[in-house]
Design an enzyme around this catalytic site. Structure first.
Site, short mmCIF file in Angstrom:
data_model
loop_
_atom_site.label_atom_id
_atom_site.label_comp_id
_atom_site.label_asym_id
_atom_site.label_seq_id
_atom_site.Cartn_x
_atom_site.Cartn_y
_atom_site.Cartn_z
N GLN A 11 8.99 -16.35 2.23
CA GLN A 11 8.67 -18.49 2.17
C GLN A 11 8.78 -18.34 0.16
OE1 GLN A 11 5.06 -20.18 4.53
NE2 GLN A 11 4.44 -17.40 4.41
N TYR A 62 4.93 -6.30 2.44
CA TYR A 62 3.88 -5.58 3.84
C TYR A 62 3.27 -7.00 3.30
CZ TYR A 62 2.81 -3.37 7.81
OH TYR A 62 2.51 -3.00 9.15
N TYR A 126 -3.93 -4.15 3.46
CA TYR A 126 -3.70 -5.01 2.32
C TYR A 126 -4.08 -5.60 1.06
CZ TYR A 126 -1.12 -8.70 1.27
OH TYR A 126 0.02 -10.48 0.14
N TRP A 151 -3.46 -17.91 1.09
CA TRP A 151 -3.03 -18.79 2.01
C TRP A 151 -1.77 -19.81 2.10
CZ3 TRP A 151 -8.16 -21.78 3.90
CH2 TRP A 151 -8.96 -21.34 3.50
#
Length: 292
Positions: A11, A62, A126, A151
């Site tokens: 993104q 990741y 994570y 987010w």
């Protein structure tokens, strides 16, 4: 100035690619897992030696938070060990590094916006590997800017906003968690902040926070998406306990953006304004795809 961007198809990488088209001064080189496999530490060094960038924008990671619980070694290689290699290379060659980190490094039990010096205490694999990546950068001595964000969504790839739109079109009723608090980040805004920092005459290493302004829950976010899209789906507010996942999530991860605004004078738009921009992009892309 030569800028290497990792995670090129993600993104943030996709947004930086679009913004870079308007920059005729600097050379941008975009690499993703095919060109720079972050699970292959030797190849990372070879690619960096071949490209020899002036700035590395380390956006590859990741990010499958739940899946990470079942393959911790791979996640650590990509989010920690690969970052350590990049940081060591940057320090050795006296090159600058911008690394993207996450709100998941925090415990998530605060009730006030999180500052950069807040103690980190991850609650999932994570977050732990991202914390280790941050620590590796700091220990390397690299001239690095670490940006924690949260987010993230955009018109590219899979994300919460696009998932909500799909589910609301498919179902008459959905349930969304209402007791996890934070603020979303439009990747286009983050990309602009990253490029402002890269091009700044006031480069100042350290950890910074960036997300859009505002304090909301995932439920609030979903309701806004529904209303702006003019959808009729009923959205129910539920607690985290009713939606168990393999990885725990922080209950509170609202980031304080005072430092990045003060040091770099970056713009931090309100979450609702950015959501409107993103939805216009998403709808435009969908229309273009339909008309092909």
């Amino acid at each position: 100035m030569k800028i290497l961007v990792t995670g090129a198809r993600g993104q943030l990488g996709s947004e930086i690619r679009e913004l870079s088209k308007g920059d005729n001064i600097h050379e941008y080189i975009f690499v993703d897992r095919d060109e720079l496999p972050l699970n292959d530490l030797t190849t990372i060094v070879n690619v960096l030696d071949a490209v020899c960038p002036d700035v590395i924008m380390s956006g590859g990671a990741y990010t499958a938070v739940d899946k990470a619980e079942s393959e911790p070694e791979l996640v650590d290689t990509i989010n920690h060990q690969a970052v350590a290699v990049i940081a060591e290379w940057s320090n050795h060659h006296r090159k600058r590094l911008i690394h993207i980190s996450t709100d998941y490094v925090f415990q998530g039990t605060s009730d006030t916006p999180l500052k950069e010096d807040e103690p980190t205490d991850p609650i999932n694999v994570y977050g732990l590997t991202k914390q280790r990546g941050e620590q590796a950068i700091l220990q390397s001595g690299a001239d690095a800017v670490i940006i924690r964000t949260a987010w993230v969504y955009s018109s590219h790839g899979a994300n919460f906003v696009k998932t909500m739109i799909r589910l609301m079109k498919e179902q008459e009723e959905i349930s969304v968690i209402a007791d996890q608090i934070g603020s979303p980040t439009y990747a286009g805004d983050l990309a602009k902040a990253v490029m402002d920092i890269i091009q700044s005459d006031n480069w100042t290493k350290g950890i910074y926070h960036f997300s859009n302004e505002g304090r909301i829950s995932w439920y609030d976010f979903a309701v806004a998406i529904r209303d702006l899209q003019g959808l009729q789906c009923k959205v129910n507010a539920i607690p985290t306990t009713q939606y168990p996942t393999p990885a725990k999530r922080p209950q509170y991860s609202l980031l304080d953006k005072s430092k990045i605004k003060a040091v770099y004078s970056v713009a931090v738009p309100k979450w609702l304004d950015s959501l409107k921009v993103a939805l216009a992009r998403i709808n435009s892309d969908e229309l273009a795809s339909t008309n092909k």
